[in-house]
Write a protein that holds these residues in place. Sequence first.
Motif, PDB file in Angstrom:
ATOM      1  N   ASP A 181       0.791  -1.387  -0.009  1.00 44.41           N
ATOM      2  CA  ASP A 181       0.014   0.057  -0.122  1.00 44.41           C
ATOM      3  C   ASP A 181       0.763   1.462  -0.100  1.00 44.41           C
ATOM      4  O   ASP A 181       0.282   2.452   0.191  1.00 44.41           O
ATOM      5  CB  ASP A 181      -0.967  -0.020   1.272  1.00 44.41           C
ATOM      6  N   PRO A 200       2.052   6.592   1.995  1.00 45.77           N
ATOM      7  CA  PRO A 200       0.768   5.951   1.556  1.00 45.77           C
ATOM      8  C   PRO A 200       0.379   6.254  -0.095  1.00 45.77           C
ATOM      9  O   PRO A 200       0.066   7.517  -0.396  1.00 45.77           O
ATOM     10  CB  PRO A 200      -0.172   6.395   2.453  1.00 45.77           C
ATOM     11  N   ALA A 201       0.255   5.205  -0.911  1.00 47.17           N
ATOM     12  CA  ALA A 201      -0.327   5.311  -2.147  1.00 47.17           C
ATOM     13  C   ALA A 201      -1.739   5.922  -2.188  1.00 47.17           C
ATOM     14  O   ALA A 201      -1.895   6.631  -3.023  1.00 47.17           O
ATOM     15  CB  ALA A 201      -0.208   3.795  -2.926  1.00 47.17           C
ATOM     16  N   ALA A 202      -2.489   5.547  -1.412  1.00 45.04           N
ATOM     17  CA  ALA A 202      -3.775   5.915  -1.402  1.00 45.04           C
ATOM     18  C   ALA A 202      -3.971   7.279  -0.818  1.00 45.04           C
ATOM     19  O   ALA A 202      -4.878   8.346  -1.410  1.00 45.04           O
ATOM     20  CB  ALA A 202      -4.971   5.100  -0.360  1.00 45.04           C
ATOM     21  N   GLU A 203      -3.200   7.887  -0.174  1.00 43.54           N
ATOM     22  CA  GLU A 203      -3.248   9.443   0.182  1.00 43.54           C
ATOM     23  C   GLU A 203      -2.699  10.284  -1.082  1.00 43.54           C
ATOM     24  O   GLU A 203      -3.408  11.100  -1.367  1.00 43.54           O
ATOM     25  CB  GLU A 203      -2.087   9.632   1.141  1.00 43.54           C
ATOM     26  N   PRO A 241      -7.006   6.425  -9.540  1.00 45.48           N
ATOM     27  CA  PRO A 241      -6.848   5.127  -8.912  1.00 45.48           C
ATOM     28  C   PRO A 241      -5.416   4.986  -8.735  1.00 45.48           C
ATOM     29  O   PRO A 241      -4.373   5.433  -9.463  1.00 45.48           O
ATOM     30  CB  PRO A 241      -7.186   4.164  -9.917  1.00 45.48           C
ATOM     31  N   VAL A 242      -5.048   4.169  -7.501  1.00 44.54           N
ATOM     32  CA  VAL A 242      -3.698   3.927  -7.231  1.00 44.54           C
ATOM     33  C   VAL A 242      -2.801   3.109  -8.135  1.00 44.54           C
ATOM     34  O   VAL A 242      -1.585   3.474  -8.481  1.00 44.54           O
ATOM     35  CB  VAL A 242      -3.896   2.956  -5.911  1.00 44.54           C
ATOM     36  N   CYS A 243      -3.732   2.466  -8.960  1.00 45.65           N
ATOM     37  CA  CYS A 243      -2.827   1.573 -10.304  1.00 45.65           C
ATOM     38  C   CYS A 243      -2.183   2.514 -11.196  1.00 45.65           C
ATOM     39  O   CYS A 243      -1.555   2.396 -11.960  1.00 45.65           O
ATOM     40  CB  CYS A 243      -3.769   0.713 -11.077  1.00 45.65           C
ATOM     41  N   ALA A 299      -2.894   8.969  -4.400  1.00 44.32           N
ATOM     42  CA  ALA A 299      -3.962   8.819  -5.672  1.00 44.32           C
ATOM     43  C   ALA A 299      -5.332   9.794  -5.182  1.00 44.32           C
ATOM     44  O   ALA A 299      -5.719  10.307  -6.175  1.00 44.32           O
ATOM     45  CB  ALA A 299      -4.228   7.529  -5.547  1.00 44.32           C
ATOM     46  N   ALA A 300      -5.618   9.761  -3.974  1.00 43.25           N
ATOM     47  CA  ALA A 300      -6.653  10.795  -3.457  1.00 43.25           C
ATOM     48  C   ALA A 300      -6.541  12.032  -3.937  1.00 43.25           C
ATOM     49  O   ALA A 300      -7.095  12.785  -4.335  1.00 43.25           O
ATOM     50  CB  ALA A 300      -7.040  10.661  -1.917  1.00 43.25           C
TER      51      ALA A 300
END
Length: 72
Positions: A16, A36-39, A47-49, A41-42
């Motif tokens: 992650d 954090p990848a989600a942070e 998307p994270v990908c 990307a948001a």
Amino acid sequence: MALERVTVRVDLLLGDQAEIVGHAPPAVSAKPERYPAAEIAAALGVPVCELPGAWLTAEVGDHGRLLGWQFA
């Protein structure tokens, strides 16, 4: 006081976490850092990908942590 903006690249994803490398010659590059990848990307609205390989800018905050992610 304006924060300094730097250009970085998302090298790869490890679980992650996004591995971030600075835009500098190899002789002066620091080791990659993980965020954090989600942070990220948001903040970018993707998307994270889609992060690996992306060139971004970020503000250098307290203790050198990056924030305010944007596409370069």
